[in-house]
Design an enzyme around this catalytic site. Structure first.
Site, mmCIF file in Angstrom:
data_model
loop_
_atom_site.group_PDB
_atom_site.id
_atom_site.type_symbol
_atom_site.label_atom_id
_atom_site.label_comp_id
_atom_site.label_asym_id
_atom_site.label_seq_id
_atom_site.Cartn_x
_atom_site.Cartn_y
_atom_site.Cartn_z
ATOM 1 N N HIS A 8 -38.968 40.684 38.287
ATOM 2 C CA HIS A 8 -39.382 41.684 37.292
ATOM 3 C C HIS A 8 -40.484 42.538 37.915
ATOM 4 O O HIS A 8 -41.571 42.038 38.182
ATOM 5 C CB HIS A 8 -39.887 40.992 36.019
ATOM 6 C CG HIS A 8 -38.850 40.144 35.349
ATOM 7 N ND1 HIS A 8 -37.957 40.645 34.418
ATOM 8 C CD2 HIS A 8 -38.516 38.838 35.510
ATOM 9 C CE1 HIS A 8 -37.140 39.678 34.012
ATOM 10 N NE2 HIS A 8 -37.455 38.565 34.663
ATOM 11 N N LEU A 9 -40.175 43.817 38.141
ATOM 12 C CA LEU A 9 -41.175 44.706 38.770
ATOM 13 C C LEU A 9 -42.039 45.440 37.738
ATOM 14 O O LEU A 9 -43.006 46.097 38.102
ATOM 15 C CB LEU A 9 -40.484 45.720 39.685
ATOM 16 C CG LEU A 9 -39.928 45.177 41.012
ATOM 17 C CD1 LEU A 9 -39.189 46.276 41.773
ATOM 18 C CD2 LEU A 9 -41.024 44.572 41.881
ATOM 19 N N ARG A 10 -41.668 45.339 36.440
ATOM 20 C CA ARG A 10 -42.481 45.915 35.333
ATOM 21 C C ARG A 10 -42.598 47.434 35.372
ATOM 22 O O ARG A 10 -43.484 48.001 34.708
ATOM 23 C CB ARG A 10 -43.896 45.328 35.323
ATOM 24 C CG ARG A 10 -43.967 43.806 35.279
ATOM 25 C CD ARG A 10 -43.405 43.252 33.996
ATOM 26 N NE ARG A 10 -43.646 41.817 33.870
ATOM 27 C CZ ARG A 10 -42.794 40.991 33.282
ATOM 28 N NH1 ARG A 10 -41.659 41.449 32.766
ATOM 29 N NH2 ARG A 10 -43.066 39.709 33.177
ATOM 30 N N HIS A 17 -28.872 35.113 31.443
ATOM 31 C CA HIS A 17 -30.016 34.332 30.961
ATOM 32 C C HIS A 17 -29.461 33.485 29.820
ATOM 33 O O HIS A 17 -29.173 33.998 28.739
ATOM 34 C CB HIS A 17 -31.102 35.313 30.481
ATOM 35 C CG HIS A 17 -32.210 34.699 29.691
ATOM 36 N ND1 HIS A 17 -33.507 34.653 30.144
ATOM 37 C CD2 HIS A 17 -32.237 34.110 28.470
ATOM 38 C CE1 HIS A 17 -34.276 34.069 29.228
ATOM 39 N NE2 HIS A 17 -33.524 33.726 28.205
ATOM 40 N N ASN A 37 -40.075 31.006 30.757
ATOM 41 C CA ASN A 37 -38.862 30.699 30.007
ATOM 42 C C ASN A 37 -37.648 30.802 30.921
ATOM 43 O O ASN A 37 -37.423 31.858 31.483
ATOM 44 C CB ASN A 37 -38.712 31.680 28.829
ATOM 45 C CG ASN A 37 -37.540 31.321 27.939
ATOM 46 O OD1 ASN A 37 -37.136 30.170 27.885
ATOM 47 N ND2 ASN A 37 -36.980 32.316 27.270
ATOM 48 N N ASP A 60 -37.722 34.582 39.780
ATOM 49 C CA ASP A 60 -38.014 35.040 38.419
ATOM 50 C C ASP A 60 -39.469 35.547 38.361
ATOM 51 O O ASP A 60 -40.167 35.343 37.370
ATOM 52 C CB ASP A 60 -37.743 33.950 37.374
ATOM 53 C CG ASP A 60 -37.586 34.530 35.973
ATOM 54 O OD1 ASP A 60 -37.718 35.757 35.797
ATOM 55 O OD2 ASP A 60 -37.336 33.742 35.035
ATOM 56 N N HIS A 87 -47.877 39.026 34.817
ATOM 57 C CA HIS A 87 -48.637 39.314 33.598
ATOM 58 C C HIS A 87 -50.112 39.320 33.977
ATOM 59 O O HIS A 87 -50.541 38.530 34.821
ATOM 60 C CB HIS A 87 -48.398 38.248 32.523
ATOM 61 C CG HIS A 87 -47.013 38.255 31.964
ATOM 62 N ND1 HIS A 87 -46.517 39.294 31.198
ATOM 63 C CD2 HIS A 87 -46.008 37.352 32.062
ATOM 64 C CE1 HIS A 87 -45.269 39.021 30.851
ATOM 65 N NE2 HIS A 87 -44.921 37.847 31.366
HETATM 66 ZN ZN LIG Z 1 -34.363 35.026 32.195
#
Ligand SMILES: [Zn+2]
Length: 427
Positions: A63-65, A179, A278, A305, A309
């Site tokens: 996740h590069l946001r 997912h 998660n 993953d 944050h």
């Molecule tokens: Zn996921």
């Protein structure tokens, strides 16, 4: 012609079965030759004595946001973290703001990543706004550069939408990355449901939430013959479902992440949001099952993953968003938890982290065969280091490995034959 000669390395390439002390010549950004004792007069030389040289890591779940939450990470900072971890290909998930559900967002990410110190491959959303209802325009998304589809962060809520997605994706040659989670079983839980959640008095997520989702998508793949890839496998039950499906010839692949083969829910006793993600950290029995799944080929890839944050986001244990970072620690975590104890060989680890994910997604990476792009990691496989937040290169510091001693230190990362990371610094 630009020539770079990596001298005296222990070269491991799972794709071509090379495991030997050799030299590697890069010509104009591509692998030109691999041979012992090469002398090339006009080449720049990198002395890699005592180091391993391997295809760069392909992280198929990041996740590069960016766009939208660039205070957590952005394309540039995420790719710096990647380079520092020996990751040369970053596959980024679509739960950005706006969601990566249209061609403009995909094209924008690819455009802005063109000068980053890692290759970036965007995944497009399966459904518009990740709402689980109507499918996105897979054909337009593929044309814009998406290499797979996923609603990661959320499951595709109905089996019928998932089946439609698998059919459309297969026609276009796109992989569906799932997912797996049944949201009706989450019931407000924030960690694995078990002894630890009861001890510290917070609500748990039953492992069935993941396993019901895994079983559903395997049933769809088995009944239709359409492929599906299961993301971040964390439980013994999910490993068993995938193992059984593969034996029956169901076209399913699975990935796990370092925290699932290395850490357990006991860490949650610290009530620290940096241990929340998660699916959540499980028990030692699940860790053992995940390792068995990696050993016997049930799980064919390791991805991080990587989910940045900020410290502020993570400050409140109960209300913190899920996710941990991992790009800079994944290779060392794999060496420490899988190779050092003798569960798998270093070559097998590199297959799980580079060759296999490249093959699953059809990315031109994961191999040192002649004329392939010179995306390369050079590392000391035995050097120990302690993970501390201030030596990480990404914007966020939410690593669940903080304070831990890991073995395996990246010395240099090359992207298309260009050094992008060297001895602790981005070049
Ligand atoms: Zn996921």
């Amino acid at each position: 012609m630009e020539k770079l000669l990596i001298k005296d390395a222990f070269i491991i390439d799972p794709a071509t079965n090379i495991q030997d002390k050799l030299d590697l010549l890069i010509v104009d950004g591509r692998v030109g030759a691999i041979a012992p004792g090469m002398v090339v007069e006009d080449a720049q030389v990198i002395n890699a004595h005592g180091l391993v040289c391997a295809p760069g890591i392909v992280d198929m779940h990041v996740h590069l946001r960016d766009p939208g939450q660039t205070y957590k990470e952005d394309i540039q900072s995420g790719c710096c973290a990647a380079a520092a971890g020996g990751v040369t290909s970053v596959v980024c998930m679509p739960n950005t703001q706006p969601v990566c559900d249209n061609a403009e967002v995909i094209a924008d990410i690819i455009n802005r990543a063109s000068n980053a110190p890692a290759h970036v491959y965007p995944v497009a959303a399966v459904t518009k706004s990740l709402e689980g209802q109507s499918l996105t325009d897979f054909s337009a998304l593929k044309a814009a550069g998406a290499i797979a589809v996923s609603d990661d962060g959320r499951p595709v809520s109905t089996p019928s939408a998932m089946m439609d997605a698998m059919e459309k994706a297969e026609l276009l040659g796109l992989k569906v990355l799932s997912h797996c989670e049944d949201l009706s079983l989450v019931r407000g839980g924030i960690m694995n449901d078990g002894d630890v959640s009861r001890k510290i008095g917070v609500s748990g997520i039953h492992r069935a939430a993941e396993e019901v989702g895994t079983a559903r998508d395997i049933a769809l793949a088995g009944a239709t013959g359409l492929p599906v890839h299961i993301c971040h496998v964390s439980t013994r039950g999910s490993v068993a479902l995938i193992r059984d499906a593969k034996r029956r010839g169901v076209p399913v692949t699975g990935e796990t992440a370092p925290h699932y083969f290395m850490l357990t829910d006991q860490l949650l006793e610290k009530r620290d949001g940096d241990y929340r993600m998660n699916p959540p950290l499980r028990t030692q029995d699940d860790v053992t099952a995940v390792i068995e799944g990696l050993q016997d080929g049930t799980l064919s890839a390791i991805a991080t993953d990587h989910a940045p944050h900020s410290p502020g986001d993570k400050a409140d244990f109960v209300h913190a968003p899920n996710g941990v970072i991992g790009l800079e620690t994944s290779l060392a975590a794999g060496i420490t938890a899988l190779v050092k104890p003798g569960y798998i060989t270093l070559s097998k680890l590199l297959a799980l982290m580079s060759t296999n994910p490249a093959n699953i997604l059809g990315i031109p990476a994961g191999s040192l065969k002649i004329d392939s792009p010179a995306d390369i990691v050079i590392f000391d496989s035995s050097q120990g280091w302690t993970v501390s937040a201030d030596r990480l290169h990404g914007k966020s510091k939410n690593t669940p490995f903080k304070g831990m001693m890991l073995y395996g230190s990246v010395k240099m990362t090359l992207l298309d034959g260009r050094v992008v990371y060297k001895n602790g610094s981005i070049v």
